[in-house]
Design a protein around this motif. Structure first.
Motif, mmCIF file in Angstrom:
data_model
loop_
_atom_site.group_PDB
_atom_site.id
_atom_site.type_symbol
_atom_site.label_atom_id
_atom_site.label_comp_id
_atom_site.label_asym_id
_atom_site.label_seq_id
_atom_site.Cartn_x
_atom_site.Cartn_y
_atom_site.Cartn_z
ATOM 1 N N UNK A 32 -9.688 62.386 71.310
ATOM 2 C CA UNK A 32 -9.515 62.652 69.878
ATOM 3 C C UNK A 32 -8.128 62.163 69.456
ATOM 4 N N UNK A 33 -8.044 61.277 68.443
ATOM 5 C CA UNK A 33 -6.728 60.741 68.043
ATOM 6 C C UNK A 33 -5.903 61.762 67.246
ATOM 7 N N UNK A 34 -4.579 61.570 67.276
ATOM 8 C CA UNK A 34 -3.685 62.394 66.471
ATOM 9 C C UNK A 34 -3.585 63.836 66.902
ATOM 10 N N UNK A 35 -3.785 64.102 68.200
ATOM 11 C CA UNK A 35 -3.810 65.503 68.652
ATOM 12 C C UNK A 35 -2.455 66.192 68.498
ATOM 13 N N UNK A 36 -1.365 65.462 68.735
ATOM 14 C CA UNK A 36 -0.037 66.073 68.657
ATOM 15 C C UNK A 36 0.237 66.591 67.244
ATOM 16 N N UNK A 37 -0.050 65.762 66.253
ATOM 17 C CA UNK A 37 0.173 66.170 64.865
ATOM 18 C C UNK A 37 -0.741 67.326 64.494
ATOM 19 N N UNK A 82 -2.078 69.631 66.406
ATOM 20 C CA UNK A 82 -1.690 70.871 67.053
ATOM 21 C C UNK A 82 -0.400 71.427 66.449
ATOM 22 N N UNK A 83 0.528 70.545 66.085
ATOM 23 C CA UNK A 83 1.746 71.031 65.442
ATOM 24 C C UNK A 83 1.431 71.722 64.121
ATOM 25 N N UNK A 84 0.519 71.123 63.357
ATOM 26 C CA UNK A 84 0.126 71.720 62.081
ATOM 27 C C UNK A 84 -0.605 73.043 62.308
ATOM 28 N N UNK A 85 -1.478 73.084 63.312
ATOM 29 C CA UNK A 85 -2.239 74.302 63.584
ATOM 30 C C UNK A 85 -1.323 75.419 64.077
ATOM 31 N N UNK A 99 3.515 73.331 76.645
ATOM 32 C CA UNK A 99 2.798 72.308 75.892
ATOM 33 C C UNK A 99 1.361 72.762 75.676
ATOM 34 N N UNK A 100 0.835 72.527 74.488
ATOM 35 C CA UNK A 100 -0.477 73.049 74.129
ATOM 36 C C UNK A 100 -1.579 72.521 75.045
ATOM 37 N N UNK A 101 -2.323 73.420 75.738
ATOM 38 C CA UNK A 101 -3.460 72.971 76.548
ATOM 39 C C UNK A 101 -4.621 72.524 75.666
ATOM 40 N N UNK A 102 -4.641 72.962 74.405
ATOM 41 C CA UNK A 102 -5.666 72.508 73.463
ATOM 42 C C UNK A 102 -5.486 71.023 73.192
ATOM 43 N N UNK A 103 -4.228 70.607 72.986
ATOM 44 C CA UNK A 103 -3.941 69.188 72.781
ATOM 45 C C UNK A 103 -4.287 68.382 74.026
ATOM 46 N N UNK A 104 -4.020 68.957 75.202
ATOM 47 C CA UNK A 104 -4.343 68.259 76.458
ATOM 48 C C UNK A 104 -5.840 68.018 76.574
ATOM 49 N N UNK A 105 -6.642 69.008 76.214
ATOM 50 C CA UNK A 105 -8.095 68.864 76.287
ATOM 51 C C UNK A 105 -8.592 67.813 75.304
ATOM 52 N N UNK A 106 -8.052 67.841 74.092
ATOM 53 C CA UNK A 106 -8.467 66.858 73.093
ATOM 54 C C UNK A 106 -8.024 65.457 73.480
ATOM 55 N N UNK A 107 -6.880 65.325 74.181
ATOM 56 C CA UNK A 107 -6.437 64.021 74.681
ATOM 57 C C UNK A 107 -7.425 63.470 75.704
#
Length: 440
Positions: A281-286, A288-291, A269-277
């Motif tokens: 920051x809203x919408x991190x899952x979407x 990160x999937x796009x990125x 699972x993306x640690x970048x998304x975890x940090x933004x969570x």
């Protein structure tokens, strides 16, 4: 005796249509892929906050290799793809071996990235993964068939998105870490078991896993053959590599382990998304999937380009079927591109028909091949006496370090299958080199 001179071989002219901005962004994006955005989670979960040191050590090895390649580019400006430096320093067998190993690595990456991209698209489109992977591969192959300029333009924008995304991530995390009252500062570095909770042995062993996320910077040596001032571009690439590694990898990973308790990071699972969570920051899952999809498409685009040019160079030196050296009216090696695309599609189908046997072997056999290639090139530089200053001893350190990484792979249960499969494939290529031995 070993022939240490480059023998001129007539090669059909590739169109030199890549502009400086294309090559610059290809270089910047070469080491930024899903290995950073997602793959880094496994390293953090296994090593702890000291994973930053593992990345720094791996980066130092890759830096020396790239500086050696830059020195070789200046000494042998007309050699072509960087694997040909092995031919110049060690003879035909080394050029054959390095070239085919390099081609294999990127040909397999075509299939791997197509499957990864299809898995993301399948979250939004209800179609079989193999079908989506086929479509993505054909789209990127189409961009390559149009022209090198088309590939460069796609890669320019893909890389721009990745670089901007990481820059924004670093800015957002830095502001939160040092300016928000909700931040715990750098306490997470030592709060849970210290900086190296799994021991310093794990930090050293971690180099064996993170170093593969850093390969790809040498792509610029391939692209430079279709741009102006190739030797100059390679030299500039090498001189800025350490800056890119520092900012994009060490900088981003350092911020992540400061903001997120390392034990809460889940492998895969993306640690970048975890940090933004954590920041809120809203919408991190979407996002990160796009990125990650952009990173995957970028790598898919590049892998088709690099594999086709590796095959083209092999054919130009008589080490691959001569039909693959042909270029079309736009100066594009269309036959090589089509051949490599078909190999990538075969990998996609193998992942569906035989995921645990054929596809697993194909992936494992590519695991250590880049270290074999890098080692041959650095040894060739030693043989040719190329590289002054710190490279006079740095070359030997780099070879010893890569040998150490390979030994560690052999002794690490989860990495041993990759080492032995890669070693077996190396043996097959060396056998092919001996069987097809000839004077050039």
């Amino acid at each position: 005796m070993t022939d240490t001179t480059m023998t001129p071989t007539p090669i059909p002219a590739l169109a030199r249509t890549l502009k400086r901005r294309h090559v610059t962004m290809i270089t910047l994006g070469g080491v930024i892929g899903a290995g950073l955005f997602v793959g880094s989670s496994a390293a953090i979960a296994t090593i702890g906050p000291a994973v930053v040191i593992s990345y720094a050590l791996a980066g130092a090895i890759v830096l020396v290799v790239m500086r050696v390649i830059a020195a070789l580019a200046l000494a042998l400006p007309h050699a072509g793809t960087f694997t040909e430096y092995a031919r110049a320093g060690l003879g035909r067998w080394a050029g054959f071996t390095a070239g085919w190993l390099y081609w294999y690595f990127w040909a397999i990456v075509i299939g791997i990235e197509a499957i990864a991209g299809a898995g993301i698209v399948a979250l939004w489109v209800d179609l079989p993964v193999w079908l989506i992977g086929t479509v993505l591969t054909l789209l990127m192959a189409g961009s390559n068939l149009l022209s090198a300029r088309s590939f460069g333009e796609f890669e320019f924008w893909f890389s721009t998105i990745k670089v901007v995304a990481i820059a924004l991530f670093i800015i957002i995390c830095s502001v939160f870490l040092f300016g928000s009252p909700a931040s715990s500062g750098v306490a997470n570095l030592t709060n849970d078991g210290g900086l190296a909770p799994m021991g310093w042995g794990a930090v050293i062993a971690g180099v064996t896993t993170v170093i593969f996320a850093l390969v790809g910077a040498e792509i610029v040596t391939v692209a430079a053959a279709e741009a102006e001032d190739s030797a100059e571009l390679v030299a500039k690439m090498a001189s800025t590599l350490i800056l890119r590694i520092s900012i994009f990898y060490i900088g981003a990973i350092s911020l992540i382990v400061c903001i997120v308790p390392w034990r809460s990071i889940v492998a895969g699972q993306s640690p970048f998304a975890a940090a933004l969570d954590v920041i809120g920051v809203p919408g991190t899952a979407l996002m990160m999937n796009l990125l990650v999809l952009v990173a995957v498409l970028s790598c898919l685009n590049s892998s088709i380009y690099v594999a086709s040019r590796a095959l083209f160079t092999l054919a130009a030196n008589g080490d691959a079927p001569r039909w693959s050296v042909a270029v079309d009216g736009r100066g594009v090696p269309a036959r090589s591109i089509i051949a490599c695309t078909l190999v990538g599609l075969a990998c996609v189908f193998a992942s569906v028909l035989s995921p645990s046997l054929v596809f697993a072997f194909l992936v494992n056999a590519s695991g250590a091949t880049m270290l074999f290639v890098y080692s041959l090139v650095v040894i060739a530089a030693i043989r040719l006496g190329v590289g002054g200053g710190f490279l006079s001893w740095g070359r030997f350190v780099a070879v010893a370090a890569m040998a150490g990484v390979l030994a560690a792979m052999a002794l690490t249960p989860e990495l041993a299958p990759q080492f032995w499969a890669s070693l077996g494939f190396l043996g097959l290529v060396l056998l092919a080199a001996a069987i097809t031995r000839k004077q050039i």
